[in-house]
Design a protein around this motif. Structure first.
Motif, PDB file in Angstrom:
ATOM      1  N   ARG A 100       0.715  -1.193   0.067  1.00 34.40           N
ATOM      2  CA  ARG A 100      -0.004  -0.248   0.241  1.00 34.40           C
ATOM      3  C   ARG A 100       0.792   1.289  -0.067  1.00 34.40           C
ATOM      4  O   ARG A 100       0.438   2.455  -0.025  1.00 34.40           O
ATOM      5  CB  ARG A 100      -0.983  -0.241   1.136  1.00 34.40           C
ATOM      6  CG  ARG A 100      -2.132  -1.086   1.107  1.00 34.40           C
ATOM      7  CD  ARG A 100      -2.949  -1.432   2.376  1.00 34.40           C
ATOM      8  NE  ARG A 100      -3.981  -2.137   2.029  1.00 34.40           N
ATOM      9  CZ  ARG A 100      -4.101  -3.426   1.740  1.00 34.40           C
ATOM     10  NH1 ARG A 100      -2.792  -4.176   1.574  1.00 34.40           N
ATOM     11  NH2 ARG A 100      -5.217  -4.084   1.505  1.00 34.40           N
ATOM     12  N   ASP A 131     -11.975   1.907   0.395  1.00 35.56           N
ATOM     13  CA  ASP A 131     -12.730   3.244   1.084  1.00 35.56           C
ATOM     14  C   ASP A 131     -12.745   2.970   2.654  1.00 35.56           C
ATOM     15  O   ASP A 131     -12.900   3.892   3.194  1.00 35.56           O
ATOM     16  CB  ASP A 131     -14.019   3.376   0.701  1.00 35.56           C
ATOM     17  CG  ASP A 131     -14.957   2.286   0.845  1.00 35.56           C
ATOM     18  OD1 ASP A 131     -14.504   1.120   1.000  1.00 35.56           O
ATOM     19  OD2 ASP A 131     -16.210   2.470   0.568  1.00 35.56           O
ATOM     20  N   GLN A 132     -12.449   1.870   3.246  1.00 37.76           N
ATOM     21  CA  GLN A 132     -12.287   1.700   4.735  1.00 37.76           C
ATOM     22  C   GLN A 132     -10.776   2.259   5.126  1.00 37.76           C
ATOM     23  O   GLN A 132      -9.919   2.233   4.319  1.00 37.76           O
ATOM     24  CB  GLN A 132     -12.650   0.176   5.092  1.00 37.76           C
ATOM     25  CG  GLN A 132     -13.953  -0.315   4.416  1.00 37.76           C
ATOM     26  CD  GLN A 132     -13.956  -1.777   4.720  1.00 37.76           C
ATOM     27  OE1 GLN A 132     -13.179  -2.383   5.240  1.00 37.76           O
ATOM     28  NE2 GLN A 132     -15.303  -2.500   4.489  1.00 37.76           N
ATOM     29  N   SER A 133     -10.780   2.096   6.156  1.00 33.17           N
ATOM     30  CA  SER A 133      -9.573   2.483   7.089  1.00 33.17           C
ATOM     31  C   SER A 133      -8.608   1.446   6.889  1.00 33.17           C
ATOM     32  O   SER A 133      -8.999   0.257   6.760  1.00 33.17           O
ATOM     33  CB  SER A 133      -9.668   3.057   8.396  1.00 33.17           C
ATOM     34  OG  SER A 133     -10.236   1.835   9.310  1.00 33.17           O
ATOM     35  N   THR A 134      -7.176   1.770   7.095  1.00 35.37           N
ATOM     36  CA  THR A 134      -6.475   0.654   6.985  1.00 35.37           C
ATOM     37  C   THR A 134      -6.331  -0.508   8.060  1.00 35.37           C
ATOM     38  O   THR A 134      -6.248  -1.519   7.817  1.00 35.37           O
ATOM     39  CB  THR A 134      -4.815   1.425   6.926  1.00 35.37           C
ATOM     40  OG1 THR A 134      -4.786   2.470   5.701  1.00 35.37           O
ATOM     41  CG2 THR A 134      -3.644   0.500   6.761  1.00 35.37           C
ATOM     42  N   ALA A 135      -6.825   0.266   9.375  1.00 33.22           N
ATOM     43  CA  ALA A 135      -6.709  -0.607  10.351  1.00 33.22           C
ATOM     44  C   ALA A 135      -7.919  -1.662  10.219  1.00 33.22           C
ATOM     45  O   ALA A 135      -7.706  -2.773  10.310  1.00 33.22           O
ATOM     46  CB  ALA A 135      -7.137   0.148  11.652  1.00 33.22           C
ATOM     47  N   THR A 136      -8.950  -1.347   9.638  1.00 32.14           N
ATOM     48  CA  THR A 136     -10.186  -1.929   9.384  1.00 32.14           C
ATOM     49  C   THR A 136      -9.926  -3.102   8.285  1.00 32.14           C
ATOM     50  O   THR A 136     -10.122  -4.234   8.081  1.00 32.14           O
ATOM     51  CB  THR A 136     -11.307  -1.412   8.876  1.00 32.14           C
ATOM     52  OG1 THR A 136     -11.820  -0.190  10.080  1.00 32.14           O
ATOM     53  CG2 THR A 136     -12.601  -2.159   8.424  1.00 32.14           C
ATOM     54  N   GLN A 137      -9.076  -2.542   7.268  1.00 33.21           N
ATOM     55  CA  GLN A 137      -8.748  -3.683   5.938  1.00 33.21           C
ATOM     56  C   GLN A 137      -7.631  -4.673   6.647  1.00 33.21           C
ATOM     57  O   GLN A 137      -7.770  -5.708   6.226  1.00 33.21           O
ATOM     58  CB  GLN A 137      -8.004  -2.686   4.871  1.00 33.21           C
ATOM     59  CG  GLN A 137      -9.054  -1.761   4.213  1.00 33.21           C
ATOM     60  CD  GLN A 137      -8.071  -1.196   3.201  1.00 33.21           C
ATOM     61  OE1 GLN A 137      -7.380  -1.832   2.185  1.00 33.21           O
ATOM     62  NE2 GLN A 137      -8.117   0.291   3.081  1.00 33.21           N
TER      63      GLN A 137
END
Length: 319
Positions: free
Chosen positions: A30, A60-66
């Motif tokens: 990323r 479109d989600q946050s990096t932590a969520t991904q």
């Protein structure tokens, strides 16, 4: 029970290393500019299409969520779905890995056989003209770029062997024997190229190790006892001289993708190297994460196999 403790510790360390690499790869890919929605798959996408693709891919989600979603999928043995073809990453990697192994395994076997024959002969005749000639050939093979060697072989075999690909699509349905013969013809040049790439290092390492082993005191004692040269090589010298070569083979298997990418690009071979190359261009994060996780597992397992082989070849390692 005590003998199993080192192996258990190594397995636990391997799991930790694999998990750390998986997390590191997640962030590493990323860092590259762009993603699959705005650069990889659709370079000139409209804002609406870009937003739709980012939502579809979860970008479109946050990096932590991904990262959390990726680790949960990984814990369930799911490598995700490719952005490019919407197929499971595991299926894509399995197909590519089988194609790569079809080229790498015969190439490694051929390189190992050639290295054993020429390395043993050169070490036994050390200092002779044949020794210098064989070392020169091995050093040349070691120094030649893989893609250049592939193109030279491709030019030399033009009109006699297939120029690229893994099979002729027009032979589908012509029978097992015809398709097998066609597949073997397509394998000749890629396998030979890969074998020559790794042969140089194998031969040089084996020859150097065997020369050092033949100068040991127990070899002189074996000669003094009247043992034949064949017995000295097979029972006393070669087994100890194989230790550095075993390490090199393990490293070669673990890092095979570096050389495979060059060979596959020359011969349009649909293997793991080409899959990684396409995934980088498409910013296909699931494919890249799955591919590099696979390579990590291969490296870790190859190191474990090398350690066990060391214990078999050299009893001192067990202590």
């Amino acid at each position: 029970m005590t003998a199993l403790l080192p192996l258990t510790r190594r397995l636990a360390a391997a799991v930790v290393v694999t998990l750390a690499v998986a997390v590191g790869n997640f962030f590493l890919f990323r860092l590259a500019p762009g993603n699959a929605a705005n650069l990889g798959l659709v370079p000139n996408a409209s804002p609406e299409l870009r937003a739709s693709l980012e939502h579809q891919f979860g970008l479109d989600q946050s990096t932590a969520t991904q990262l959390q979603a990726y680790l949960i999928q990984l814990a369930h043995g799911n490598l995700g779905v490719s952005f490019a073809n919407r197929r499971p990453v595991a299926d894509n990697l399995w197909t590519a890995l089988l194609n790569t192994l079809a080229m790498v395994v015969p190439g490694l076997i051929l390189a190992l056989v050639l290295a054993l024959i020429t390395g043993v002969y050169a070490a036994w005749r050390r200092g002779s003209v044949s020794d210098h000639a064989l070392r020169a050939v091995a050093l040349t093979m070691f120094a030649i770029p893989g893609q250049w060697l592939g193109m030279v072989l491709l030019y030399g075999a033009r009109g006699h062997l297939p120029a690229g690909g893994i099979s002729d699509p027009f032979l589908v349905g012509t029978g097992f024997q015809a398709e097998l013969a066609d597949r073997l013809q397509h394998m000749v040049l890629p396998c030979l190229t890969y074998a020559l790439i790794v042969y140089g290092a194998f031969m040089i390492v084996l020859r150097t190790s065997l020369v050092e082993t033949l100068s040991e005191g127990y070899i002189l004692a074996a000669k003094a006892r009247g043992l034949s040269n064949r017995v000295i090589l097979r029972r006393h010298a070669l087994r100890n001289a194989l230790l550095p070569l075993v390490t090199l083979i393990g490293l070669t298997i673990g890092t095979m993708v570096a050389g495979v990418i060059l060979v596959e690009s020359v011969f349009s071979w649909p293997g793991l190297g080409e899959a990684i190359y396409d995934a980088v261009n498409a910013r296909d994060y699931p494919m890249l994460q799955g591919a590099f996780l696979l390579l990590t597992v291969v490296v870790v397992l190859s190191n474990l196999v090398v350690d066990m082989t060391y214990s078999y070849l050299d009893p001192r390692v067990r202590l």
